[in-house]
Scaffold this motif. Structure first.
Motif, PDB file in Angstrom:
ATOM      1  N   VAL A  50       0.824  -1.207   0.000  1.00 35.28           N
ATOM      2  CA  VAL A  50       0.000   0.000   0.000  1.00 35.28           C
ATOM      3  C   VAL A  50       0.866   1.267   0.000  1.00 35.28           C
ATOM      4  CG1 VAL A  50      -1.878   1.225   1.174  1.00 35.28           C
ATOM      5  CG2 VAL A  50      -1.785  -1.268   1.216  1.00 35.28           C
ATOM      6  N   VAL A  51       2.037   1.181   0.605  1.00 37.63           N
ATOM      7  CA  VAL A  51       2.928   2.356   0.647  1.00 37.63           C
ATOM      8  C   VAL A  51       3.342   2.763  -0.762  1.00 37.63           C
ATOM      9  CG1 VAL A  51       5.131   3.248   1.469  1.00 37.63           C
ATOM     10  CG2 VAL A  51       3.741   1.767   2.946  1.00 37.63           C
ATOM     11  N   LYS A  52       3.610   1.768  -1.621  1.00 39.86           N
ATOM     12  CA  LYS A  52       4.033   2.052  -2.990  1.00 39.86           C
ATOM     13  C   LYS A  52       2.845   2.239  -3.941  1.00 39.86           C
ATOM     14  CE  LYS A  52       8.537  -0.255  -2.835  1.00 39.86           C
ATOM     15  NZ  LYS A  52       9.392  -1.284  -3.468  1.00 39.86           N
ATOM     16  N   THR A  53       1.653   1.908  -3.491  1.00 38.96           N
ATOM     17  CA  THR A  53       0.461   2.040  -4.337  1.00 38.96           C
ATOM     18  C   THR A  53      -0.004   3.493  -4.352  1.00 38.96           C
ATOM     19  OG1 THR A  53      -0.219  -0.204  -3.776  1.00 38.96           O
ATOM     20  CG2 THR A  53      -1.892   1.235  -4.715  1.00 38.96           C
ATOM     21  N   LYS A  54      -0.275   4.019  -5.533  1.00 40.55           N
ATOM     22  CA  LYS A  54      -0.716   5.407  -5.688  1.00 40.55           C
ATOM     23  C   LYS A  54      -2.003   5.461  -6.506  1.00 40.55           C
ATOM     24  CE  LYS A  54       3.226   6.498  -3.759  1.00 40.55           C
ATOM     25  NZ  LYS A  54       3.278   6.886  -2.325  1.00 40.55           N
ATOM     26  N   GLU A  55      -2.792   6.496  -6.267  1.00 40.95           N
ATOM     27  CA  GLU A  55      -4.000   6.731  -7.053  1.00 40.95           C
ATOM     28  C   GLU A  55      -3.909   8.110  -7.682  1.00 40.95           C
ATOM     29  OE1 GLU A  55      -8.838   6.434  -6.537  1.00 40.95           O
ATOM     30  OE2 GLU A  55      -7.682   7.430  -4.957  1.00 40.95           O
ATOM     31  N   MET A  56      -4.146   8.173  -8.982  1.00 44.08           N
ATOM     32  CA  MET A  56      -4.136   9.453  -9.695  1.00 44.08           C
ATOM     33  C   MET A  56      -5.486   9.635 -10.387  1.00 44.08           C
ATOM     34  SD  MET A  56      -1.489  10.957 -12.553  1.00 44.08           S
ATOM     35  CE  MET A  56      -2.260  10.128 -13.947  1.00 44.08           C
ATOM     36  N   ILE A  57      -6.095  10.786 -10.198  1.00 43.05           N
ATOM     37  CA  ILE A  57      -7.420  11.085 -10.750  1.00 43.05           C
ATOM     38  C   ILE A  57      -7.281  12.123 -11.848  1.00 43.05           C
ATOM     39  CG2 ILE A  57      -9.734  11.948 -10.235  1.00 43.05           C
ATOM     40  CD1 ILE A  57      -9.219  11.038  -7.308  1.00 43.05           C
TER      41      ILE A  57
END
Length: 218
Positions: A50-57
């Motif tokens: 989760v630390v390396k997981t990113k969300e971009m909108i």
């Protein structure tokens, strides 16, 4: 394979990306896809970092709404304005200045070895091959077409400097992009299994491909 038609799952080695199209502010399908991916990972003894997981909108509406963060195993996924995907910097505005700045910086660093090798007496043809291996940009078909004029000038200045150092004729960035773009398009047209194959359709006379119309450059 994505569970919902509005989503796409892209996998490369140990990197997985979920792309969701959200319509009418309904994020149900997108959130279910992320949840299902996390559950699948658990069932197969895999855990998402989760630390390396990113969300971009990406949202171009004049009145943007707040998006509740994604949760994985109770942990909040960080929302970012840009991230590096397979070596290419993508921003939520789909602008490419960050990518071109990175390419220019890396290319300028590679010019120093060329200067040193020239002083050691290496010929133009070998220097040109080294330039092609170390400086000519990768994934140019992804981002160069939508670069700003100033970004293109910055890239071309590097080419001119490299041409001066090597003493060999080097292709302009625009020519390099056109050649690779055409080669990529030809591979897509001849590969019916490619995800973008359906975007290419012939006109009724069968001699040219249809050009999709859009109201903006994006």
């Amino acid at each position: 394979m994505a569970r919902h038609d509005s989503n796409t799952i892209i996998k490369f080695a140990d990197d997985t990306t979920v792309v969701g199209l959200i319509t009418n502010n309904d994020e149900t399908a997108y959130r279910e896809e992320v949840r299902d991916l996390a559950v699948w990972g658990k069932d197969n003894n895999l855990s998402l970092n989760v630390v390396k997981t990113k969300e971009m909108i990406v949202d171009y509406r004049k009145r943007r709404t707040e998006h509740a963060p994604i949760l994985i195993d109770g942990a909040v996924v960080e929302q970012v304005e840009s991230f590096k995907f397979l070596g290419v910097h993508i921003t939520n505005k789909l602008e490419w200045t960050k990518q071109t700045n990175t390419v220019v910086k890396r290319a300028r660093q590679s010019l120093f070895p060329l200067r040193r090798l020239k002083r050691f007496g290496m010929g133009p043809q070998i220097l040109k091959k080294l330039y092609s291996c170390t400086i000519e940009t990768g994934c140019i078909t992804v981002w160069y077409g939508n670069c700003s004029a100033s970004d293109r000038k910055a890239l071309q200045r590097v080419v001119r400097t490299a041409q001066y150092i090597t003493g060999a004729k080097l292709p302009a960035i625009q020519d390099l992009y056109t050649r690779r773009y055409q080669r990529k398009a030809l591979r897509i047209v001849t590969d019916s299994s490619h995800p973008c194959h359906r975007l290419f359709s012939l006109l009724p006379h069968g001699k040219q491909y249809r050009s999709d119309k859009s109201r903006s450059k994006r």
